[in-house]
Design an enzyme around this catalytic site. Structure first.
Site, mmCIF file in Angstrom:
data_model
loop_
_atom_site.group_PDB
_atom_site.id
_atom_site.type_symbol
_atom_site.label_atom_id
_atom_site.label_comp_id
_atom_site.label_asym_id
_atom_site.label_seq_id
_atom_site.Cartn_x
_atom_site.Cartn_y
_atom_site.Cartn_z
ATOM 1 N N THR A 143 43.597 29.181 34.605
ATOM 2 C CA THR A 143 44.515 30.308 34.772
ATOM 3 C C THR A 143 45.964 29.847 34.714
ATOM 4 O OG1 THR A 143 42.923 31.244 36.281
ATOM 5 C CG2 THR A 143 45.164 32.133 36.410
ATOM 6 N N ARG B 209 32.264 40.033 34.762
ATOM 7 C CA ARG B 209 32.548 39.014 35.789
ATOM 8 C C ARG B 209 34.059 38.963 36.034
ATOM 9 N NH1 ARG B 209 35.945 34.264 36.100
ATOM 10 N NH2 ARG B 209 35.043 32.859 37.631
ATOM 11 N N VAL B 210 34.454 38.939 37.301
ATOM 12 C CA VAL B 210 35.877 38.856 37.659
ATOM 13 C C VAL B 210 36.085 37.598 38.492
ATOM 14 C CG1 VAL B 210 37.771 39.986 38.885
ATOM 15 C CG2 VAL B 210 36.110 41.367 37.624
ATOM 16 N N GLY B 211 37.146 36.856 38.187
ATOM 17 C CA GLY B 211 37.451 35.646 38.946
ATOM 18 C C GLY B 211 38.456 35.923 40.055
ATOM 19 N N THR C 142 44.450 28.048 40.370
ATOM 20 C CA THR C 142 43.673 27.946 39.141
ATOM 21 C C THR C 142 42.400 27.203 39.511
ATOM 22 O OG1 THR C 142 43.578 27.089 36.885
ATOM 23 C CG2 THR C 142 44.889 25.820 38.435
ATOM 24 N N GLY D 14 36.910 30.501 40.129
ATOM 25 C CA GLY D 14 37.181 31.697 40.926
ATOM 26 C C GLY D 14 36.154 31.947 41.997
#
Ligand code: GLY
Length: 314
Positions: free
Chosen positions: A150, A178-180, A201, A204
């Protein structure tokens, strides 16, 4: 005093532009947005914006967030498709009293309705890499997940305002939807202009377990320097996670306080960029050291040459 700190050396050009803006008295929110947009627009970076690697179905789904440290306003998008600059959508959403964190189609619809640039975010290179990796994973039963770098930034402007922004394509070959951590307050980022800010970063799924960005800001509020707060939060949580699960994913945190002092901690080799009123934009490499400390060295030509021969980090 002004300052900005950002994850990964891919942020160097953005930090250089942002530092010029901050020097000229531009607000930290606008400086961070400009800097993150530069990373999002560069197709060379495979984990952010245009050129970001796709999910298992070959779709690029992006996460981003923005937080204003004066007001605590937060905007976020998760799993957004076809939008050129997710950070700008997140920043605008931070001004909404309600519906400030949107996912999937809702996020895309908001971007279209509000006139944000729409474009296909899948580059030929990212598609080719997806096809190649998918075949390798199927053939060799490999763990598909890697690449979750990230771009995260924390900044301070001359008026004393602070802000943070994040942007990521998340895990390569992630499941659709999918979400981090990157759009999640407290995990991927947090900032309070009276204290300081932190951003992350890394993996996640593990960053969420420790709410590490909030934890670093909480420690700074308790009197820790940014470096002490990063060391304490990152290495303590890495040890606890390892003890209970036998492993911890890779993660790295950056922090800056309301005086422009900064810190970093990481459980892997990690590059980052800093610029302040007293320091021109500088790339560093950080590695975990003994006794819960972090070794931080400016990046040398020799180090860059080594990376060109054997690239392992962005
Ligand atoms: N840190 C980015 C992600 O895990 O999605």
């Amino acid at each position: 005093m002004w300052g900005i700190i950002a994850t990964w050396r891919m942020a160097f050009d953005g930090v250089t532009v942002a530092s010029q803006l901050l020097k000229e008295g531009v607000t930290v929110g606008d400086a961070i947005e400009s800097a993150v947009r530069l990373v999002e627009d560069n197709p060379v970076y495979k984990s952010v914006g245009y050129g970001g690697l796709p999910n298992i179905q070959g779709a690029v789904q992006l996460d981003a967030a923005y937080m204003d440290g004066d007001t605590y306003q937060i905007g976020g998008v998760a799993g957004i498709s076809d939008v050129k600059n997710p950070i700008s959508v997140a920043k605008q959403l931070s001004k909404e009293r309600f519906n400030s964190f949107l996912v999937g189609e809702g996020a895309r619809d908001y971007a279209v309705l509000n006139g944000f640039d729409i474009q296909n975010m899948l580059t030929d290179r990212a598609k080719a890499e997806w096809e190649k990796r998918l075949k390798e994973v199927q053939k060799n039963q490999l763990n598909p997940y890697d690449g979750h770098d990230t771009v995260s930034m924390v900044g301070l402007d001359v008026s004393g305002s602070m802000a943070t922004g994040t942007s990521s394509s998340g895990l390569f070959l992630k499941q659709p939807g999918r979400v981090g951590d990157s759009p999640l307050s407290g995990s991927g980022f947090y900032v309070d202009s009276e204290i300081g800010g932190a951003a992350a970063t890394g993996l996640g799924e593990d960053l969420m377990k420790g709410c590490l960005s909030y934890e670093i800001v909480r420690l700074m509020k308790a009197g820790y320097t940014p470096q002490e707060a990063c060391n304490q939060a990152v290495y303590d949580f890495d040890a606890r996670l390892t003890k209970r699960n036998e492993k911890a994913g890779a993660f790295s945190l950056i922090a800056m306080d309301c005086n422009g002092a900064w810190g970093v901690a990481t459980n892997v080799e990690f590059t980052f960029v800093v610029a302040t009123e007293n320091q021109r934009p500088t790339m560093y490499v950080a590695i975990p050291a003994e006794d819960n400390q972090t070794n931080i060295e400016p990046i040398t030509e020799e180090w860059l040459e080594q990376q060109r021969k054997n690239p392992t980090v962005d």
